[in-house]
Design a protein around this motif. Sequence first.
Motif, PDB file in Angstrom:
ATOM      1  N   ASP A 230       6.112  -0.917   8.998  1.00 18.82           N
ATOM      2  CA  ASP A 230       6.789   0.251   8.402  1.00 18.82           C
ATOM      3  C   ASP A 230       6.794   1.429   9.365  1.00 18.82           C
ATOM      4  O   ASP A 230       7.818   2.119   9.532  1.00 18.82           O
ATOM      5  CB  ASP A 230       6.105   0.657   7.097  1.00 18.82           C
ATOM      6  CG  ASP A 230       6.431  -0.275   5.948  1.00 18.82           C
ATOM      7  OD1 ASP A 230       7.428  -1.020   6.062  1.00 18.82           O
ATOM      8  OD2 ASP A 230       5.698  -0.276   4.941  1.00 18.82           O
ATOM      9  N   TRP A 240      14.150  -1.786   6.192  1.00 21.70           N
ATOM     10  CA  TRP A 240      14.105  -3.161   5.683  1.00 21.70           C
ATOM     11  C   TRP A 240      15.472  -3.612   5.172  1.00 21.70           C
ATOM     12  O   TRP A 240      15.717  -4.808   5.042  1.00 21.70           O
ATOM     13  CB  TRP A 240      13.062  -3.273   4.569  1.00 21.70           C
ATOM     14  CG  TRP A 240      11.654  -3.249   5.079  1.00 21.70           C
ATOM     15  CD1 TRP A 240      10.755  -2.235   4.970  1.00 21.70           C
ATOM     16  CD2 TRP A 240      10.985  -4.285   5.798  1.00 21.70           C
ATOM     17  NE1 TRP A 240       9.577  -2.561   5.569  1.00 21.70           N
ATOM     18  CE2 TRP A 240       9.680  -3.819   6.083  1.00 21.70           C
ATOM     19  CE3 TRP A 240      11.354  -5.558   6.223  1.00 21.70           C
ATOM     20  CZ2 TRP A 240       8.740  -4.594   6.777  1.00 21.70           C
ATOM     21  CZ3 TRP A 240      10.430  -6.324   6.918  1.00 21.70           C
ATOM     22  CH2 TRP A 240       9.149  -5.844   7.192  1.00 21.70           C
ATOM     23  N   ASP A 268       9.639  -4.287  -1.636  1.00 23.35           N
ATOM     24  CA  ASP A 268      10.478  -3.192  -1.116  1.00 23.35           C
ATOM     25  C   ASP A 268      11.932  -3.616  -0.938  1.00 23.35           C
ATOM     26  O   ASP A 268      12.850  -2.806  -1.109  1.00 23.35           O
ATOM     27  CB  ASP A 268       9.944  -2.715   0.241  1.00 23.35           C
ATOM     28  CG  ASP A 268       8.687  -1.876   0.095  1.00 23.35           C
ATOM     29  OD1 ASP A 268       8.346  -1.541  -1.060  1.00 23.35           O
ATOM     30  OD2 ASP A 268       8.047  -1.570   1.123  1.00 23.35           O
TER      31      ASP A 268
END
Length: 605
Positions: A230, A240, A268
């Motif tokens: 991340d 992403w 996510d």
Amino acid sequence: MLTMSGKKRKWSDEYVKHGFTCITERDGSQRPICMICNAKLSNSSLAPAKLKEHFLKLHGDGEYKNTTLAEFKVKRARFDEKATLPALGFVPINKPILTASYEVAYLIAKQGKPHTIGETLVKPAALKMANLILGTAAEGKLSQIPLSNDTISDRIECMSKDILAQVVADLISSPAKFSLQLDETTDVSNLSQLAVFVRYVKDDMIKEEFLFCKPLTTTTKAADVKKLVDDFFRDNNLSWDMVSAVCTDGAPVMLGRKSGFGALVKADAPHIIVTHCILHRHALATKTLPPKMAEVLKIVVECVNYVRNSALRHRIFSELCKEMGSEFEVLLYHSNVRWLSRGQVLNRDFAMCVELAQLLQEHQHCHADCFKDSEFILILAYMADIFAALNHLNQQMQGGGVNIMEAEENLKAFQKKLPLWKRRAENNNFANFPLLDDCVSKIEDVCGLGDISVPMELKQTIATHLDELVKSLDGYFPTRASYPAWVRQPFMFAIETADVNDEYLDEIIELQQSQVQQQLFGTTTLSTFWCQQMEKYPVIAKKALDFFVPFVTTYLCEQSFSRMLDIKTKKRNRLCCENDMRLALSKVKPRISELVSQRQQQKSH
């Protein structure tokens, strides 16, 4: 003041009045920089007397005084205006010399060599050759090339940033989503390192590139891995949403159902496909052995360790092999974590069983008689054959560019062969097991036991193993829906067989009517063909690339860990190896000419 541990001088804010600021190097040492001429002094110069000496010698008015910041600025402007930098030797490095410095640093990093080798070997060797062949004038020119340890490190870091910038720019501008493969290992300093590679579309091609390698400084939980990725994405303006698939090994940290890395990623971005490396699954599927075969493998490993663990026995065995004219002279250690180890060990052991039997007999080893037992030899021959076939399958799925369709086709073909091999073995046809077949027909040449046939019990053991292998492979590689026929053969695909509501049918019809695309299809690879359709037929091209962009294995990560062993050694255990690994592994080349131009512009201002 010197510290007791590092023997390094420390910066004091009072030194500002002498016209200096401070920078901290990677190793923690502090170095003063002159605010007027930008001269970077050594750590040993962090003393008022030495700083005063520099000021008086280059910028003083004959007498030192505590100059204010405003006066420093005036002196700097006067210093630049009078062009005293060149007069005092502070000149930009000549472009060819600077370029040579970058090129040598690139070669050093590409080979994974220590940064000190530029100053200790490359430069002395170049000077010696220049002096002997071209004369002292050439030697003088080459001596100007900066190749110190710090310079090489700086050049490598600069080129690494440039390569990363190129790769990130390619990812952002890619017409299709990219995929990741990642794996974690422990380096020579017991520090966990996470390696990540990326596969993406660029210039009508699918490319694979090293993305980053960063340490997990504390724990190695899935959340730590996710945070590392991340942070990298945030620092480089990636997200992403731009990722289509992630391939990892089968460790719980990566593939745990609730708190594994894959689960965190899908939380996510639910659209991302998380897969288990096909090579790891293949290795797990082949571990199960019937009791008799497991016992043979255990004995083989014990005998190999008996010879290899003693330097004297190892030397004696090598000499024995030379005397007997053996093809090999060294036995191979067995390693459970290496994909090809079992097959290589069994084949080498079978090839050297006569020599090994003789050595074990001379040393009265407890397993010496095993290599005179016909059943043991036959089981060893079969295991060497079947694991050689499994190794061949594993190697077909290694390397770069392997896509899911090719890998699964190879696996399905092998799975369908196993029942056929079983039926042949039950009918005394061992053509698929060449060592076993040769052992049955010419067993006297192997260990002098005379002509024998495979007993029924052994044939049953072989059949059992093949059945277990089929079940195990089916468990790790369940049958899935076949891939759309138009991906493989777009010009032979029958439109009538498809769902009329599929959005890509219109583009397929247009594609099938194009003579130019038909000719292109016959002259290029399947993945390249679909990459070239992105502009004209974006819908079907993106759908087709969903089968080519995802990684199938973590082979590149495993390969990078081997390279890490060469780069980060015991003598270099404090090295932050990411920049060196990027230059060593990346196919993208640094733009050295641009870097040199930028460096010269910085020096001139």
